[in-house]
Write a protein that holds these residues in place. Structure first.
Motif, mmCIF file in Angstrom:
data_model
loop_
_atom_site.group_PDB
_atom_site.id
_atom_site.type_symbol
_atom_site.label_atom_id
_atom_site.label_comp_id
_atom_site.label_asym_id
_atom_site.label_seq_id
_atom_site.Cartn_x
_atom_site.Cartn_y
_atom_site.Cartn_z
ATOM 1 N N ALA A 194 0.843 -1.193 0.000
ATOM 2 C CA ALA A 194 0.000 0.000 0.000
ATOM 3 C C ALA A 194 0.879 1.244 0.000
ATOM 4 O O ALA A 194 2.112 1.175 0.107
ATOM 5 N N ALA A 195 0.236 2.393 -0.103
ATOM 6 C CA ALA A 195 0.976 3.648 -0.178
ATOM 7 C C ALA A 195 1.846 3.873 1.048
ATOM 8 O O ALA A 195 2.899 4.519 0.966
ATOM 9 N N ASP A 196 1.434 3.325 2.215
ATOM 10 C CA ASP A 196 2.214 3.513 3.435
ATOM 11 C C ASP A 196 3.304 2.459 3.608
ATOM 12 O O ASP A 196 3.977 2.423 4.649
ATOM 13 N N GLY A 197 3.483 1.589 2.636
ATOM 14 C CA GLY A 197 4.518 0.566 2.700
ATOM 15 C C GLY A 197 4.082 -0.742 3.305
ATOM 16 O O GLY A 197 4.838 -1.726 3.268
ATOM 17 N N SER A 198 2.898 -0.801 3.851
ATOM 18 C CA SER A 198 2.407 -2.053 4.425
ATOM 19 C C SER A 198 1.944 -2.999 3.331
ATOM 20 O O SER A 198 1.685 -2.590 2.194
ATOM 21 N N GLU A 199 1.847 -4.288 3.668
ATOM 22 C CA GLU A 199 1.363 -5.253 2.698
ATOM 23 C C GLU A 199 -0.088 -4.948 2.341
ATOM 24 O O GLU A 199 -0.932 -4.753 3.213
ATOM 25 N N LEU A 200 -0.369 -4.906 1.042
ATOM 26 C CA LEU A 200 -1.745 -4.729 0.591
ATOM 27 C C LEU A 200 -2.465 -6.066 0.735
ATOM 28 O O LEU A 200 -1.983 -7.095 0.242
ATOM 29 N N THR A 201 -3.602 -6.065 1.399
ATOM 30 C CA THR A 201 -4.358 -7.300 1.616
ATOM 31 C C THR A 201 -5.813 -7.100 1.217
ATOM 32 O O THR A 201 -6.305 -5.975 1.125
ATOM 33 N N VAL A 202 -6.479 -8.221 0.985
ATOM 34 C CA VAL A 202 -7.920 -8.228 0.764
ATOM 35 C C VAL A 202 -8.508 -9.300 1.672
ATOM 36 O O VAL A 202 -7.811 -10.236 2.078
ATOM 37 N N GLY A 265 -12.209 -12.184 -3.537
ATOM 38 C CA GLY A 265 -10.955 -11.521 -3.195
ATOM 39 C C GLY A 265 -10.233 -10.995 -4.408
ATOM 40 O O GLY A 265 -9.581 -9.943 -4.367
ATOM 41 N N GLY A 266 -10.352 -11.726 -5.545
ATOM 42 C CA GLY A 266 -9.677 -11.291 -6.756
ATOM 43 C C GLY A 266 -10.207 -9.968 -7.282
ATOM 44 O O GLY A 266 -9.430 -9.109 -7.722
ATOM 45 N N VAL A 267 -11.519 -9.778 -7.252
ATOM 46 C CA VAL A 267 -12.090 -8.497 -7.690
ATOM 47 C C VAL A 267 -11.573 -7.370 -6.804
ATOM 48 O O VAL A 267 -11.179 -6.299 -7.294
ATOM 49 N N ARG A 268 -11.547 -7.605 -5.515
ATOM 50 C CA ARG A 268 -11.089 -6.567 -4.593
ATOM 51 C C ARG A 268 -9.598 -6.286 -4.799
ATOM 52 O O ARG A 268 -9.157 -5.132 -4.667
ATOM 53 N N ALA A 269 -8.829 -7.312 -5.110
ATOM 54 C CA ALA A 269 -7.397 -7.108 -5.356
ATOM 55 C C ALA A 269 -7.177 -6.259 -6.610
ATOM 56 O O ALA A 269 -6.334 -5.351 -6.620
ATOM 57 N N VAL A 270 -7.913 -6.554 -7.675
ATOM 58 C CA VAL A 270 -7.778 -5.777 -8.909
ATOM 59 C C VAL A 270 -8.132 -4.316 -8.654
ATOM 60 O O VAL A 270 -7.428 -3.397 -9.113
ATOM 61 N N GLN A 271 -9.224 -4.092 -7.951
ATOM 62 C CA GLN A 271 -9.653 -2.719 -7.710
ATOM 63 C C GLN A 271 -8.617 -1.958 -6.887
ATOM 64 O O GLN A 271 -8.276 -0.809 -7.204
ATOM 65 N N ALA A 272 -8.102 -2.597 -5.838
ATOM 66 C CA ALA A 272 -7.103 -1.930 -4.997
ATOM 67 C C ALA A 272 -5.816 -1.689 -5.762
ATOM 68 O O ALA A 272 -5.197 -0.620 -5.652
ATOM 69 N N PHE A 273 -5.401 -2.669 -6.556
ATOM 70 C CA PHE A 273 -4.164 -2.537 -7.328
ATOM 71 C C PHE A 273 -4.286 -1.423 -8.363
ATOM 72 O O PHE A 273 -3.364 -0.605 -8.523
ATOM 73 N N ASN A 274 -5.376 -1.403 -9.098
ATOM 74 C CA ASN A 274 -5.559 -0.368 -10.120
ATOM 75 C C ASN A 274 -5.569 1.023 -9.505
ATOM 76 O O ASN A 274 -4.956 1.956 -10.033
ATOM 77 N N GLU A 275 -6.267 1.171 -8.398
ATOM 78 C CA GLU A 275 -6.331 2.477 -7.735
ATOM 79 C C GLU A 275 -4.952 2.892 -7.223
ATOM 80 O O GLU A 275 -4.538 4.039 -7.382
#
Length: 866
Positions: A194-202, A265-275
């Motif tokens: 994520a923007a703060d350096g933490s692992e991006l999770t869904v 989870g995959g839909v949420r991962a795509v949305q978070a990654f794209n954003e």
């Protein structure tokens, strides 16, 4: 002493070698020969020992060697040139960007700004062992070709800690599975942060108030990011941590958790990654098989929560932008879960709404996967019901799928079932040997091989060059096979002193037949053993011998497949013939690339029409290998009589007799046509054989490529899906209107009827060339003439008044009177017993097919002439 923990220490590259890290992290190197050559020169012995894994190479190469390379001007020059080439590949406009501009200039509608492609497995390279077989290899080739063409696509899958199994054989030839753990830190992956350096999770809610959380790993496949979800983290309890342990492992409870994670989870991962990366949101979602079917539900839930859409409105919006590809030609291959198990995970509250996807009614969600058996939830049915566009993976498979799923569209002819086809393809740079890639360039005139429709310059490649290459590729196969068979016998308990014979198995000069694929019943691994004595005679012919190299894996739970394999292994163990026929265990991408290129003939003998596509034969064809195949899958449409041989099918119902007949036809073809053509030599070359190779390359080369396949998806599926989404408008007002229209049509349809039908213009003695005028008078039950399409259906009629070989003529609305009145002129263009009727179907610009809503009203016997 065993280690308590293990971890990977990645080397710190000297500053001068910094671009090397980027070249390794992007998996384009797996199909880019100059990059592979650069890695080889880092340490040739290590590169070979580590089986071409650059991540492991950097972990094993000495610090002194890295410093030596950092001071080597020639190496640095090559590295910087390759880095510049990669950056140009990643950023320069490609075919898709050209198509986008062309579509805009022609007013043809926009192509999607973002595409999300979901698959249970991805076969990119053996260095990333996240695949089991054909489905994963197809998905990997889809991503590579999407990258070559410049598509704005994101791949979505799961990261399996143990992947699929590696295979060995027991002393008696029984398959044994082994599951080595794969540390993601040692794979060509990076954690998405994520923007703060933490692992991006869904997270995906689980019954009982639990949450299944997954971190996201990223693999760069050229221009395409591949996101892989991983539940092996401390945030999960032990049960949930194991969700992503094995590919296709565990029971149905384990499997449904994987599919919920992939879809939701995959839909949420795509949305978070794209954003996070400033990418355009995905407009089109592509399900590669039904495993990701739950993605439609989570998208519906978001539209309900964020836009206030009702169930029907959300379903219409999701369907418009969803593509579903089925790979399954037999019902047994479809994922079907107990309905009670699915209801358990949907977790209904007191109002009947889901806690998993709040606001969505569980009864309606279950209806999407309904089938004849009320106790089963069918993932393929959900795929068709949540996707407006669906396809099989070859023309024949499309036809088989239309018949297989016809019950979802009652009242429509099988040909009208809205399932099309996109014939699979394979990625040329991955599967063509380097030498054959050069031949492809010469035959195409060095066009952009990712978008060339034809290879028109076959005559530029002479017979001597082709024959030399084929001998080289066959020799590589022989050398690889000798190493593998010796290793296998050592694993089976033999000793070095017993295995001198393995150094001379196979002969690099004789006709070599390859057979490698998943070992399942319909693929008939053992068809060639129906007459073992005849096969032995073919193999041991003193004048024109034949040799065979066979490989494949059976699913760990498929004891039937394992028995087939054991039968083959025991046959190949016979000292009389073991130098002529080999079974190679642990078939993977690395072995496939050598075997598909090195064989002279590629054998495929499934039970027709149970092979959906069968892309291994395409890989072989790209290397000048001639196919010898049952007319099934892709071969059914691309065999032209000059690119190989088709094994006749018997059509008999008795399975044993069928297999006997088709095995005999196989032997006959090998003995009477294949062997003579290979051994008929002029000046030491089989020129007739080489002419077939040249034709195979030039004719099949552009047709079996995955770039052709992806272009077909763009033009026939992704583009129309994006236009359907855009047609609803940015505020989705069109969605609400369309859903309201659908609701009104469904409510009125039981009362829609054809009241009267009459004809004129043919007299008492109809003849060819007459024009029949048909008039129909309809009660539309409150609908308008714009809500329906009325058609005359003509065809050959049998003794039961059933129509076949039908044709449709649209009727024109000609006004009101005694009911809504429609009329059409129908020319009589065929003789014999002809019948006709009138039917009514819903009509709306947002429908992709007249069969989409599954509604049709046909004139009944009481619709008498006025």
């Amino acid at each position: 002493m065993k280690a308590l923990r293990r971890f990977i220490v990645r080397p710190q590259l000297p500053d001068q070698l910094a671009p090397l890290g980027g070249l390794i992290r992007n998996l384009r190197w797996s199909w880019h020969s100059p990059s592979q050559d650069l890695f080889t020169d880092i340490d040739p012995e290590l590169w070979q020992r580590l089986e071409g894994d650059p991540v492991k190479l950097l972990g094993a190469v000495s610090k002194d060697r890295l410093e030596q390379l950092a001071a080597d001007p020639a190496f640095l020059e090559r590295m910087h040139a390759l880095d510049a080439d990669l950056q140009a590949y990643l950023t320069a406009p490609r075919w898709y960007q050209q198509q986008t501009q062309l579509a805009g200039a022609q007013g043809a509608g926009e192509l999607p700004a973002g595409i999300a492609y979901f698959s249970m497995e991805f076969g990119i390279t053996e260095v990333l062992p996240n695949y089991s077989g054909g489905l994963g290899i197809l998905a990997g080739d889809h991503l590579k070709s999407a990258s070559d063409l410049g598509l704005p696509l994101v791949g979505v899958g799961l990261l399996y800690r143990f992947g699929y199994f590696w295979q060995s054989l027991s002393a008696d030839g029984w398959q044994t599975e082994h599951y080595p753990a794969h540390d993601p830190q040692g794979l060509p992956l990076e954690l998405v942060r994520a923007a703060d350096g933490s692992e991006l999770t869904v997270s995906v809610p689980m019954p009982g108030g639990r949450e299944m959380t997954a971190r996201i790993w990223r693999a760069d496949v050229g221009r395409v990011p591949l996101l892989l979800l991983d539940t092996d983290i401390e945030a999960n309890d032990d049960e949930l941590r194991h969700t992503t342990d094995k590919l296709y492992g565990g029971d149905q409870n384990h499997r449904i958790k994987q599919e919920l994670l992939l879809g939701i989870g995959g839909v949420r991962a795509v949305q978070a990654f794209n954003e996070l990366n400033g990418r355009a949101p995905a407009e089109v979602f592509h399900m590669n098989e039904g495993h990701a079917g739950f993605l439609g539900l989570t998208r519906m839930r978001e539209l309900h929560a964020e836009r206030g859409l009702s169930w029907g409105e959300a379903l219409a919006a999701v369907r418009a932008g969803t593509v579903f590809t089925t790979h399954t030609p037999v019902p047994a291959g479809i994922d079907r879960f107990p309905t009670d198990l699915v209801r358990h995970y949907f977790d209904p509250d007191e109002q009947g709404n889901s806690r998993l996807l709040p606001g969505l009614p569980v009864a309606d969600m279950l209806a999407l996967g309904a089938e004849d058996d009320p106790d089963r939830f069918n993932m393929a049915h959900m795929g068709f019901r949540t996707a407006q566009r669906a396809n099989g993976v070859a023309k024949l498979h499309g036809a088989v799928s239309r018949e297989m799923f016809a019950d979802l569209y009652p009242g429509f002819d099988t040909a009208e079932v809205p399932i099309g086809s996109v014939t699979n393809g394979v990625h040329l740079p991955t599967w063509a040997a380097r030498e054959m890639y050069q031949v492809a360039g010469d035959m195409s005139g060095w066009q952009d091989l990712a978008s060339a429709d034809e290879w028109p310059y076959a005559d530029r490649v002479d017979n001597e060059r082709i024959w030399t290459l084929r001998n080289t590729l066959r020799s590589r196969l022989v050398q690889m096979a000798r190493r593998v068979v010796k290793k296998s016998w050592l694993q089976r308990g033999a000793t070095e002193v017993e295995l001198g014979w393995t150094d001379t198995v196979l002969d690099p000069e004789i006709l070599t037949i390859g057979f490698a694929r998943r070992v399942s019943t319909y693929k008939r691994l053992t068809l060639m053993l129906r007459d073992p004595e005849r096969l032995k005679r073919i193999l041991l012919d003193p004048e024109r011998p034949v040799q065979m190299v066979i490989a494949g894996k059976a699913h760990p739970a498929d004891d039937g497949g394992k028995r087939f394999m054991q039968e083959m292994v025991r046959f190949a163990d016979d000292p009389e013939i073991r130098h002529r026929i080999l079974f190679l265990p642990d078939y993977d991408m690395g072995m496939a690339s050598v075997l598909c290129a090195g064989a002279d003939v590629w054998l495929n003998n499934p039970i027709r029409p149970q092979e959906a596509s069968g892309t291994s034969g395409m890989k072989a064809a790209l290397n000048g290998v001639l196919n010898l195949s049952i007319s099934d899958g892709w071969w059914d449409e691309l065999y032209d009589g000059r690119d190989g041989w088709t094994i006749p099918t018997s059509g008999v119902a008795d399975e044993n007799r069928r297999d006997d007949l088709e095995a005999a036809a196989l032997y006959d073809l090998v003995e009477s046509r294949v062997v003579p053509l290979f051994y008929d030599r002029q000046d030491g070359r089989p020129d007739g054989w080489l002419d077939m190779i040249r034709h195979t390359l030039s004719y099949l080369g552009p047709r079996v490529q995955a770039t052709r396949m992806v272009r077909d998806y763009v033009q026939g599926y992704y583009g129309p899906a994006a236009r359907a989404v855009h047609a609803f408008g940015p505020d989705l007002a069109g969605t609400k209107e369309f859903a309201a229209w659908q609701h009104a049509v469904r409510a009125a349809w039981p009362q829609v009827r054809v009241m009267h039908v009459d004809t004129s213009g043919v007299g008492q003695d109809p003849s060819l060339g007459n024009v029949m005028t048909v008039r129909a008078y309809l009660d539309l039950a409150g609908l308008t003439e714009k809500d329906v399409l009325v058609q005359v259906v003509t065809g050959t009629v049998d003794g039961n008044e059933e129509l076949s070989d039908t044709a449709l003529v649209d009727m024109t609305y000609v006004g009101n009177g005694d009911g809504h009145r429609f009329q059409a002129d129908v020319p009589l263009e065929r003789s014999g017993p002809i019948g006709y009727t009138v039917r009514v179907v819903p009509a709306n610009p947002h429908l992709a097919s007249v069969a989409e809503m599954g509604l049709v009203t046909t004139a009944s016997a009481d619709a008498q002439p006025r």
